[in-house]
Design a protein around this motif. Structure first.
Motif, PDB file in Angstrom:
ATOM      1  N   GLU A   1      11.431  18.365  -0.132  1.00 17.96           N
ATOM      2  CA  GLU A   1      11.376  19.588   0.679  1.00 17.96           C
ATOM      3  C   GLU A   1      10.266  19.577   1.715  1.00 17.96           C
ATOM      4  OE1 GLU A   1      11.365  23.170  -1.602  1.00 17.96           O
ATOM      5  OE2 GLU A   1      12.993  22.468  -2.887  1.00 17.96           O
ATOM      6  N   ARG A   2       9.107  19.062   1.345  1.00 17.38           N
ATOM      7  CA  ARG A   2       7.968  19.058   2.260  1.00 17.38           C
ATOM      8  C   ARG A   2       7.554  17.622   2.574  1.00 17.38           C
ATOM      9  NH1 ARG A   2       6.420  22.477  -1.924  1.00 17.38           N
ATOM     10  NH2 ARG A   2       4.962  20.975  -2.708  1.00 17.38           N
ATOM     11  N   THR A   3       6.930  17.465   3.727  1.00 17.33           N
ATOM     12  CA  THR A   3       6.307  16.177   4.005  1.00 17.33           C
ATOM     13  C   THR A   3       5.055  16.080   3.139  1.00 17.33           C
ATOM     14  OG1 THR A   3       5.020  17.080   5.834  1.00 17.33           O
ATOM     15  CG2 THR A   3       7.151  16.084   6.387  1.00 17.33           C
ATOM     16  N   VAL A   4       4.622  14.875   2.874  1.00 15.36           N
ATOM     17  CA  VAL A   4       3.422  14.681   2.069  1.00 15.36           C
ATOM     18  C   VAL A   4       2.384  13.939   2.892  1.00 15.36           C
ATOM     19  CG1 VAL A   4       4.579  14.725  -0.173  1.00 15.36           C
ATOM     20  CG2 VAL A   4       4.345  12.564   1.026  1.00 15.36           C
ATOM     21  N   GLU A   5       1.141  14.193   2.577  1.00 21.45           N
ATOM     22  CA  GLU A   5       0.031  13.505   3.222  1.00 21.45           C
ATOM     23  C   GLU A   5      -0.143  12.161   2.514  1.00 21.45           C
ATOM     24  OE1 GLU A   5      -3.066  12.852   5.849  1.00 21.45           O
ATOM     25  OE2 GLU A   5      -1.824  14.640   5.820  1.00 21.45           O
ATOM     26  N   VAL A   6       0.126  11.073   3.224  1.00 20.44           N
ATOM     27  CA  VAL A   6      -0.004   9.736   2.653  1.00 20.44           C
ATOM     28  C   VAL A   6      -1.238   9.099   3.280  1.00 20.44           C
ATOM     29  CG1 VAL A   6       1.091   7.480   2.367  1.00 20.44           C
ATOM     30  CG2 VAL A   6       2.492   9.557   2.347  1.00 20.44           C
ATOM     31  N   LYS A   7      -2.200   8.749   2.436  1.00 18.10           N
ATOM     32  CA  LYS A   7      -3.456   8.188   2.916  1.00 18.10           C
ATOM     33  C   LYS A   7      -3.189   7.001   3.836  1.00 18.10           C
ATOM     34  CE  LYS A   7      -7.775   6.260   1.210  1.00 18.10           C
ATOM     35  NZ  LYS A   7      -8.496   5.821   0.022  1.00 18.10           N
ATOM     36  N   GLY A   8      -3.771   7.045   5.026  1.00 18.76           N
ATOM     37  CA  GLY A   8      -3.609   5.968   5.992  1.00 18.76           C
ATOM     38  C   GLY A   8      -2.345   6.080   6.838  1.00 18.76           C
ATOM     39  N   LYS A   9      -1.503   7.085   6.580  1.00 22.31           N
ATOM     40  CA  LYS A   9      -0.247   7.226   7.325  1.00 22.31           C
ATOM     41  C   LYS A   9      -0.027   8.650   7.825  1.00 22.31           C
ATOM     42  CE  LYS A   9       2.317   3.485   5.602  1.00 22.31           C
ATOM     43  NZ  LYS A   9       2.598   2.700   6.759  1.00 22.31           N
ATOM     44  N   SER A  10      -0.896   9.560   7.522  1.00 26.15           N
ATOM     45  CA  SER A  10      -0.786  11.001   7.805  1.00 26.15           C
ATOM     46  C   SER A  10       0.453  11.581   7.126  1.00 26.15           C
ATOM     47  CB  SER A  10      -0.834  11.287   9.308  1.00 26.15           C
ATOM     48  OG  SER A  10       0.354  10.886   9.951  1.00 26.15           O
ATOM     49  N   GLN A  11       1.150  12.504   7.767  1.00 25.67           N
ATOM     50  CA  GLN A  11       2.303  13.168   7.149  1.00 25.67           C
ATOM     51  C   GLN A  11       3.518  12.236   7.130  1.00 25.67           C
ATOM     52  OE1 GLN A  11       2.493  16.351   5.777  1.00 25.67           O
ATOM     53  NE2 GLN A  11       0.279  16.324   6.010  1.00 25.67           N
TER      54      GLN A  11
ATOM     55  N   ASN B   1       0.827  -1.206   0.000  1.00 30.67           N
ATOM     56  CA  ASN B   1       0.000   0.000   0.000  1.00 30.67           C
ATOM     57  C   ASN B   1       0.861   1.256   0.000  1.00 30.67           C
ATOM     58  OD1 ASN B   1      -2.264  -1.607   0.081  1.00 30.67           O
ATOM     59  ND2 ASN B   1      -2.461  -1.484   2.303  1.00 30.67           N
ATOM     60  N   THR B   2       1.948   1.249   0.776  1.00 33.11           N
ATOM     61  CA  THR B   2       2.834   2.416   0.826  1.00 33.11           C
ATOM     62  C   THR B   2       3.501   2.640  -0.527  1.00 33.11           C
ATOM     63  OG1 THR B   2       3.215   2.092   3.189  1.00 33.11           O
ATOM     64  CG2 THR B   2       4.813   3.450   2.005  1.00 33.11           C
ATOM     65  N   ALA B   3       3.962   1.580  -1.182  1.00 35.06           N
ATOM     66  CA  ALA B   3       4.571   1.719  -2.514  1.00 35.06           C
ATOM     67  C   ALA B   3       3.566   2.296  -3.504  1.00 35.06           C
ATOM     68  CB  ALA B   3       5.093   0.375  -3.000  1.00 35.06           C
ATOM     69  N   SER B   4       2.330   1.863  -3.415  1.00 41.85           N
ATOM     70  CA  SER B   4       1.279   2.391  -4.285  1.00 41.85           C
ATOM     71  C   SER B   4       1.061   3.882  -4.031  1.00 41.85           C
ATOM     72  CB  SER B   4      -0.021   1.623  -4.059  1.00 41.85           C
ATOM     73  OG  SER B   4      -1.063   2.197  -4.804  1.00 41.85           O
ATOM     74  N   ARG B   5       1.057   4.274  -2.763  1.00 37.05           N
ATOM     75  CA  ARG B   5       0.902   5.700  -2.419  1.00 37.05           C
ATOM     76  C   ARG B   5       2.093   6.515  -2.936  1.00 37.05           C
ATOM     77  NH1 ARG B   5      -3.822   4.298  -1.670  1.00 37.05           N
ATOM     78  NH2 ARG B   5      -4.616   3.819   0.378  1.00 37.05           N
ATOM     79  N   MET B   6       3.298   5.947  -2.831  1.00 39.28           N
ATOM     80  CA  MET B   6       4.492   6.641  -3.332  1.00 39.28           C
ATOM     81  C   MET B   6       4.373   6.868  -4.848  1.00 39.28           C
ATOM     82  SD  MET B   6       6.519   7.300  -0.768  1.00 39.28           S
ATOM     83  CE  MET B   6       4.989   7.637   0.092  1.00 39.28           C
ATOM     84  N   ALA B   7       3.872   5.864  -5.554  1.00 40.92           N
ATOM     85  CA  ALA B   7       3.702   5.998  -7.007  1.00 40.92           C
ATOM     86  C   ALA B   7       2.668   7.064  -7.340  1.00 40.92           C
ATOM     87  CB  ALA B   7       3.307   4.661  -7.625  1.00 40.92           C
ATOM     88  N   SER B   8       1.558   7.062  -6.618  1.00 38.39           N
ATOM     89  CA  SER B   8       0.507   8.037  -6.932  1.00 38.39           C
ATOM     90  C   SER B   8       0.952   9.469  -6.639  1.00 38.39           C
ATOM     91  CB  SER B   8      -0.785   7.706  -6.188  1.00 38.39           C
ATOM     92  OG  SER B   8      -0.630   7.881  -4.803  1.00 38.39           O
ATOM     93  N   LEU B   9       1.891   9.656  -5.717  1.00 37.05           N
ATOM     94  CA  LEU B   9       2.388  10.989  -5.379  1.00 37.05           C
ATOM     95  C   LEU B   9       3.651  11.362  -6.155  1.00 37.05           C
ATOM     96  CD1 LEU B   9       1.938  10.747  -1.512  1.00 37.05           C
ATOM     97  CD2 LEU B   9       0.557  12.114  -3.092  1.00 37.05           C
TER      98      LEU B   9
END
Length: 117
Positions: free
Chosen positions: A89-99, A38-46
């Motif tokens: 540079e910035r943190t990102v909002e990752v669904k299910g993991k917050s910042q 799921n995290t790898a999928s979120r990384m790809a979408s961002l």
């Protein structure tokens, strides 16, 4: 591509535990499950899109830690000097993991002008 347009990809990488299995009776397929997937999928979408001439891979902190064990500060052993890993540079909002503080693996020059493929 026949139409002359470049194909683009969005790539995300994570590292950690996962589970695999076979799903289905009529047409069995293998699949992988878990927070790492799921995290790898979120990384790809961002991630930013990659083309044949640019490389940008969005990576999570666990994958970054493994890459840094391999190559040291900012460069990657076995990838050549043109590959770099940098903290975004910035943190990102990752669904299910917050910042989440994430990193990018990228090529430091354009292969169209350098002759490197």
């Amino acid at each position: 591509r026949p139409d002359g347009l470049e194909t683009t990809l969005k790539i995300g990488v994570s590292s950690g535990p996962f589970t695999s299995g076979i799903i289905g009776l009529q047409s069995p397929r293998s699949s992988i499950f878990g927070d790492t997937v799921n995290t790898a999928s979120r990384m790809a979408s961002l991630s930013n899109p990659c083309t044949a001439h640019t490389l940008f891979v969005h990576i999570c902190p666990a994958a970054h830690a493994l890459l840094m064990k391999t190559g040291g500060s900012g460069s990657l052993a076995g990838f050549g000097p043109e590959m770099r890993v940098e903290r975004r540079e910035r943190t990102v909002e990752v669904k299910g993991k917050s910042q989440m503080q994430t990193f990018c693996l990228w090529r430091t020059h354009d292969t169209r002008t350098s002759g490197v493929q």
